[in-house]
Design a protein around this motif. Structure first.
Motif, PDB file in Angstrom:
ATOM      1  N   GLY A  71      12.212  64.648  20.826  1.00 24.35           N
ATOM      2  CA  GLY A  71      11.044  64.357  19.999  1.00 24.35           C
ATOM      3  C   GLY A  71      10.222  63.190  20.530  1.00 24.35           C
ATOM      4  N   ILE A 113      11.455  69.915  29.225  1.00 23.73           N
ATOM      5  CA  ILE A 113      10.713  68.844  28.558  1.00 23.73           C
ATOM      6  C   ILE A 113       9.286  68.798  29.086  1.00 23.73           C
ATOM      7  CG2 ILE A 113      10.566  66.341  28.256  1.00 23.73           C
ATOM      8  CD1 ILE A 113      13.603  66.300  28.244  1.00 23.73           C
ATOM      9  N   TYR A 125      14.520  65.223  16.898  1.00 25.48           N
ATOM     10  CA  TYR A 125      15.004  66.208  17.850  1.00 25.48           C
ATOM     11  C   TYR A 125      13.929  66.955  18.612  1.00 25.48           C
ATOM     12  CZ  TYR A 125      19.947  65.791  16.984  1.00 25.48           C
ATOM     13  OH  TYR A 125      21.227  65.326  16.937  1.00 25.48           O
ATOM     14  N   CYS A 126      12.858  67.363  17.914  1.00 28.27           N
ATOM     15  CA  CYS A 126      11.912  68.227  18.634  1.00 28.27           C
ATOM     16  C   CYS A 126      10.516  68.044  18.057  1.00 28.27           C
ATOM     17  CB  CYS A 126      12.350  69.682  18.529  1.00 28.27           C
ATOM     18  SG  CYS A 126      12.659  70.199  16.839  1.00 28.27           S
ATOM     19  N   VAL A 178       7.425  71.500  27.322  1.00 30.81           N
ATOM     20  CA  VAL A 178       7.147  71.193  25.916  1.00 30.81           C
ATOM     21  C   VAL A 178       6.031  70.156  25.805  1.00 30.81           C
ATOM     22  CG1 VAL A 178       8.104  70.195  23.828  1.00 30.81           C
ATOM     23  CG2 VAL A 178       9.427  71.857  25.106  1.00 30.81           C
ATOM     24  N   VAL A 211      14.006  76.919  25.970  1.00 28.88           N
ATOM     25  CA  VAL A 211      13.113  76.407  24.934  1.00 28.88           C
ATOM     26  C   VAL A 211      13.043  77.456  23.842  1.00 28.88           C
ATOM     27  CG1 VAL A 211      10.762  75.675  24.411  1.00 28.88           C
ATOM     28  CG2 VAL A 211      11.742  75.171  26.648  1.00 28.88           C
ATOM     29  N   LEU A 250      20.847  71.124  20.013  1.00 31.34           N
ATOM     30  CA  LEU A 250      19.545  70.655  20.459  1.00 31.34           C
ATOM     31  C   LEU A 250      19.619  69.376  21.274  1.00 31.34           C
ATOM     32  CD1 LEU A 250      17.506  71.200  17.200  1.00 31.34           C
ATOM     33  CD2 LEU A 250      17.347  72.519  19.290  1.00 31.34           C
ATOM     34  N   CYS A 297       9.176  73.752  15.337  1.00 27.19           N
ATOM     35  CA  CYS A 297       9.102  72.850  16.483  1.00 27.19           C
ATOM     36  C   CYS A 297       9.590  73.558  17.731  1.00 27.19           C
ATOM     37  CB  CYS A 297       9.930  71.580  16.249  1.00 27.19           C
ATOM     38  SG  CYS A 297      11.693  71.780  16.593  1.00 27.19           S
ATOM     39  N   TYR A 298       9.345  72.920  18.851  1.00 24.56           N
ATOM     40  CA  TYR A 298       9.837  73.441  20.129  1.00 24.56           C
ATOM     41  C   TYR A 298      11.154  72.752  20.438  1.00 24.56           C
ATOM     42  CZ  TYR A 298       4.998  74.965  20.853  1.00 24.56           C
ATOM     43  OH  TYR A 298       3.764  75.529  20.726  1.00 24.56           O
ATOM     44  N   GLY A 299      12.240  73.498  20.360  1.00 28.40           N
ATOM     45  CA  GLY A 299      13.549  72.910  20.628  1.00 28.40           C
ATOM     46  C   GLY A 299      13.971  73.166  22.058  1.00 28.40           C
ATOM     47  N   VAL A 300      14.682  72.226  22.630  1.00 30.42           N
ATOM     48  CA  VAL A 300      15.263  72.416  23.965  1.00 30.42           C
ATOM     49  C   VAL A 300      16.768  72.478  23.800  1.00 30.42           C
ATOM     50  CG1 VAL A 300      15.682  71.304  26.190  1.00 30.42           C
ATOM     51  CG2 VAL A 300      13.381  71.340  25.236  1.00 30.42           C
ATOM     52  N   LYS A 354      16.858  70.896  31.793  1.00 25.11           N
ATOM     53  CA  LYS A 354      16.250  70.144  30.695  1.00 25.11           C
ATOM     54  C   LYS A 354      14.972  69.426  31.115  1.00 25.11           C
ATOM     55  CE  LYS A 354      20.264  68.349  28.954  1.00 25.11           C
ATOM     56  NZ  LYS A 354      21.398  69.234  28.633  1.00 25.11           N
TER      57      LYS A 354
END
Lengths: 277, 405, 364
Positions: free
Chosen positions: B111, B309, B135-136, B312, B90, B107, B295-298, B305
């Motif tokens: 979202g 998630i 995306y996020c 997040v 993350v 990414l 944003c919080y990207g994964v 994953k």
């Protein structure tokens, strides 16, 4: 030199020296000022209402002891390795006669000519393949040899008088003995310079820890750890100057001390004495 | 390269067999007992502490364990990790970096996987959408509004301006020798508010072609350039300061255009200066401002994953968002939380209002060169050594190089 | 009379070791062989280190310069780009080329300004702190070395205030010059040559210079001179590096045998003669070192730009090294960043070659 001329010369020199030291003094003062005073009186070389907040933030509320320990470890090992390996290589390039000498020297210079910033990711890839990430070895080994150090030692060995070496060889010493017992003592100024610059360079190294140990805070060195303090705000507008400058002083201090200690050994006439005797 | 490919294949094989690493269980959707890594950049020591506490709270839940790394030189550190195939699970994503990351396939689109994604402000959702994929989830945001010195305006008997004409007049009245009425940083990420207020923008909505050459754009640029030329507005550097907040704090300006972050700076560096925040004046096309968000990207390459998630979702839940933004001037990205956030800071109402009409300032991969050219031009306008048509054409051409149109 | 041909350093006029050893006809081939072996043994550990940790990444970077890579995903996502990166930078007209041209122009003025000044000043200071009669050597040596030790954050912080509109520099200039000086140094984008010509009434470029372009910049723009902002950074950089080079010169001076100076004194040589006939020639290896490192360092200037100006104002302090960072880490154009690095590499080699040629020519 007349007394007046001498006095003037010393005056000018001292004034120049003070100009050179002023930023250091200002850094110290700023590290002891509260933040609003820094904004109000940035250039005053003393704090009006001294505060130890910045120093406390660093010395007590951060991992400062750990970072310093790591830095000492890495720097001492890397400097010793550089002193040994760079001078060996420099001697070979300056004095010994072997095929490929010119090419290797050209290679050393060529390596210097590549801007280091572009090597950030490639070095990471190489170190990753060698499983050196998140380790002390990964912090020391890449620093063990540097092209600048080899270049410096090559030039200094070239400036030494040959007579002593030749005398030693005629006396039957082999190449390594000649190097170790005769040449190295003569090369004291060069070695001192190498020691000071190596210590400084490895101590201040920032990109390598970023590449190798960013994900492993227990390995963080001092410059890297300090850079995590004092910044902030969107776009970094709100610098905490007292903390940043206190941090920078902590980084300067060991290098300054090493310089103070070693520079006393810059005594003229060693080479001369050896030739005469 | 063979070795890299081999590593990648091994990773895929491991995922399939679910027999490597610390992954417990292995069925998608409910991974537990996983250790995750997170990269973030520092906002301020206080915010970092709050972030750490929130992560501690998550770890205490016992589902997964997160290790946080707050890094300096974030762009360099993140790029190195991504380029080297060792991405964190993350990580913070700055809105202007989103297109590049999305295009590079870095990414994982998450979202819409968090709870109640329609609760996010629309402009923020747009900022983190690329090619139609959200995306996020945004973590919080700031907007630009008008900051002014309340004492100075009261002294000069000036009300906070609500239109461009009032802004001109106010700046004129408030200008003293050595102290322009308005100080604004000469860059797109400040002057852009005037473009939005004039109904102009460097590109069209789909970001397929440049629209620098519109009449509204020239109008907006000329308006601000004229203020500078008359000496009623100036860049922070020309009054010897680094940014608008410093200018207000040191009394080198009566008004400036900045974002939420100014609150912390004023408190720390200039605690005695009294200031207020007002909505930016409306232009020919109405109100306009810009929003900045993270944003919080994964990571798509992450092998954990599902756990990421889950983490997040925790971070952007209303309770945690409020907890994170309570003490700080950044605003929660969920519309429903605006009222609660404002409850103890009603003076920042203008920033929140901006969330409704802010324009997203994100473009396409590789667009930074164009923004740099635009900034170059804006600096010229502020200094008075470039005319508006030249700025328009140089940016338009630079943009054509990138957009291909 | 001192026989200078016996002195170290005069037989080798350039740093690249020549076949001087082979000319000694008394040497046996056995000693030859031993030197060959010893040479390789001595240099091997260093070569291993350099090879693994520097040469390998360099070769990788070179390969990257022929790829289209964003740097945001592993290398195997990159696609071949042939010479595209180099073409965009050097030949194809557009914003990439003109930005690169500006960075080259800025860096060229930077190199030409900083290298001579820092070399001369460092040498001067080294001679001063080496003087036998100087009291307080430790104090002066440490003082002059201090800027080199100080972190770039601290230096940037101080210089921003020194050069601010109400800072020390403007105060001094106002005292020395008529009127009051309130220049915002770091905010001035115009090149000094243009500024001076402007004072002389030349505001628009002559057609010849304005109409012809090289790499996207008109000749007039190429001849702008360094901007005041760049000059400020040059002053800062010179001030920070003098100490390091002073140290190297100091070490070189210490190599000079004292009895040489004394013999010349006895022979009646004046201080000036002693300096130029003995000291300067013997400092040649050190001079080559300082000049080479100076050229390399100035062509790679990055830290100060990053800390203070980010290439502004209006790209007046843009340098190739900063472009590498911007393209590689902000613009997700890692391939192009690598190409910039190797163009700079080539430029440095050319400059170093010129410098060696000039130095070698001097001594014959």
């Amino acid at each position: 030199m007349t007394a007046v001329r001498r006095a003037t010369a010393y005056l000018v020199l001292t004034a120049a020296a003070l100009v050179f030291i002023y930023p250091f003094v200002l850094s110290l003062a700023t590290s002891l000022k509260p933040r609003d005073e820094v904004a109000a009186h940035p250039v005053l070389p003393w704090p009006l209402s001294p505060s130890s907040r910045a120093w406390e933030d660093i010395l007590i509320h951060s991992d400062f002891p750990l970072w310093t320990l790591n830095s000492v470890l890495v720097t001492v090992f890397a400097t010793l390795l550089r002193l040994f390996l760079d001078s060996l290589a420099g001697y070979a390039l300056a004095r010994l006669n072997w095929r490929g000498r010119g090419s290797v020297f050209a290679l050393v210079l060529a390596i210097l000519a590549v801007p280091p910033i572009v090597l950030t990711v490639p070095r990471f890839l190489v170190l990753k393949e060698m499983s050196l990430l998140n380790s002390y070895a990964g912090l020391v080994l890449p620093l063990a040899v540097d092209a600048v150090g080899i270049f410096i030692m090559t030039q200094f060995f070239q400036g030494l008088p040959r007579e002593l070496e030749e005398a030693a060889r005629i006396d039957g010493a082999n190449i390594f003995q000649t190097y170790w017992k005769v040449v190295l003592p003569l090369a004291r100024p060069g070695l001192l310079t190498l020691a000071i610059l190596s210590f400084q360079g490895t101590w201040n190294e920032f990109l390598l820890p970023l590449i190798v140990v960013r994900a492993s805070p227990s390995h963080w060195t001092l410059p890297f750890g300090l850079s995590t303090l004092g910044r902030g705000g969107a776009g970094g507008q709100t610098y905490d100057y007292p903390v940043m400058l206190a941090g920078s002083m902590l980084t300067i201090l060991p290098v300054a001390i090493i310089f103070l200690i070693l520079q006393r050994f810059f005594v003229r006439g060693i080479a001369a004495g050896a030739v005469k005797g | 390269m063979n070795r890299l490919r081999a590593l990648a294949l091994t990773a895929v094989a491991c995922l399939a067999v679910a027999a490597c690493g610390d992954d417990g269980g292995g069925s998608a959707g409910t991974e537990t007992g996983v250790s995750l890594s997170m990269y973030a950049f520092s906002s301020s020591p206080a915010e970092d502490q709050t972030l750490r506490k929130i992560i501690d709270d998550y770890n205490k839940l016992g589902r997964n364990t997160v290790t946080l790394n707050i890094l300096p030189e974030y762009d360099t550190a993140l790029t190195t990790a991504l380029a080297g195939g060792q991405p964190p699970d993350v990580f913070y994503v700055n809105d202007n970096k989103l297109p590049d990351l999305a295009k590079a396939g870095t990414l994982e689109p998450i979202g819409d996987k968090v709870d109640n994604p329609s609760d996010f402000y629309e402009s923020l959702r747009q900022s983190f959408t690329y090619n139609g994929v959200f995306y996020c989830p945004p973590k919080d945001f700031s907007t630009l509004q008008l900051i002014y010195n309340t004492d100075e305006l009261a002294k000069a008997n000036v009300q906070p301006p609500k239109t461009w004409e009032e802004l001109s007049a106010a700046a004129k009245t408030l200008t003293k020798p050595g102290r322009p009425g308005l100080v604004i940083n000469p860059e797109f990420y400040r002057w852009g508010v005037f473009m939005a207020q004039a109904g102009a923008w460097p590109t069209n909505t789909e970001i397929t072609s440049m629209t620098m050459d519109s009449a509204q754009m020239s109008q907006a640029l000329q308006f601000v350039a004229d203020l500078h030329k008359g000496g009623f507005a100036a860049s922070p550097a020309s009054v010897g300061t680094g940014w608008g907040g410093e200018a207000i704090g040191k009394g080198k300006a009566a008004m400036t255009i900045e974002g939420n972050w100014i609150v912390g700076a004023m408190k720390n560096d200039f605690p005695t200066v009294k200031y207020a925040v007002a909505e930016l004046p409306a232009g020919p096309s109405g109100k306009g401002t810009m929003a900045f968000s993270v944003c919080y990207g994964v990571a798509k390459a992450s092998t954990k994953k599902a756990a990421a998630i889950d983490f997040v979702k925790f971070l952007v839940s209303p309770e945690k968002q409020l907890e994170f933004t309570k003490a700080f001037p950044v605003m929660p990205s969920r519309k429903s939380l605006a009222g609660q956030w404002l409850a103890d800071k009603p003076e920042l109402q203008a920033f929140v209002a901006g969330g409704d009409y802010a324009k997203k300032s994100v473009f396409v991969p590789g667009f930074k060169t164009v923004i740099d050219t635009l900034n170059d031009g804006i600096q010229g306008l502020a200094a008075g050594n470039k005319p508006v048509p030249e700025v328009v054409s140089s940016t338009q051409n630079a943009g054509k190089d990138v957009l291909g149109g | 009379m001192v026989d200078t041909t016996q002195l170290p350093g005069t037989a080798e006029t350039a740093a690249v070791p020549g076949p001087a050893g082979r000319r000694r006809r008394n040497r046996t081939s056995r000693i030859h062989g031993r030197q060959g072996l010893a040479g390789w043994l001595f240099v091997m550990p260093a070569l291993l280190g350099l090879g693994t940790f520097l040469l390998l990444p360099i070769l990788l970077a070179l390969w990257v310069s022929f790829r289209d890579w964003s740097g945001l995903a592993p290398l195997d996502t990159s696609t071949p780009a042939g010479l595209d990166n180099y073409r965009d930078l050097l030949v194809k007209s557009g914003i990439v080329q003109s930005d690169f041209a500006k960075s080259l122009r800025n860096n060229l003025y930077y190199v030409l300004g900083v290298v001579p000044v820092q070399t001369a000043l460092a040498f001067f200071l080294a001679v001063v702190v080496n003087a036998k009669l100087l009291k307080g050597k430790t104090f002066f040596r440490t003082a002059f070395y201090f800027p080199s030790v100080t972190s770039s954050i601290a230096v940037a912080f101080i210089f921003v205030f020194l050069f601010s509109p109400t800072g020390v520099v403007n105060v001094l200039l106002s005292a020395l010059l008529p009127g009051s000086v309130e220049t915002v140094w770091l905010n001035e984008p115009d090149g000094v040559f243009h500024v001076v010509l402007g004072w002389l009434g030349v505001d628009t470029p002559p057609g010849l210079l304005a109409d012809h372009r090289f790499m996207g910049l008109s000749y007039w723009d190429w001849l702008s001179g360094p901007s005041l902002a760049l000059l400020t950074i040059m002053a800062l950089a010179t001030w920070t590096t003098i100490g390091t080079f002073m140290l190297m010169f100091l070490a070189g001076l210490q190599n000079i045998p004292e009895d040489l100076d004394e013999a010349a004194l006895i022979d009646g040589a004046s201080p000036r003669q002693r300096f130029f006939r003995i000291t300067v020639p013997l400092m040649r290896p050190t001079l080559f070192l300082v000049l080479t490192l100076g050229i390399i360092g100035t062509w790679q200037v990055f830290d100060q730009i990053y800390a203070m100006t980010s290439g502004g104002p209006q790209k007046a302090t843009l340098t190739p090294a900063y472009l590498i960072y911007r393209d590689g880490f902000e613009n997700s154009a890692m391939g192009r960043a690598a190409a910039i690095a190797f163009i700079v590499f080539a430029i440095i080699l050319v400059f170093t070659g010129i410098q060696r040629f000039v130095l070698r020519g001097r001594t014959e």
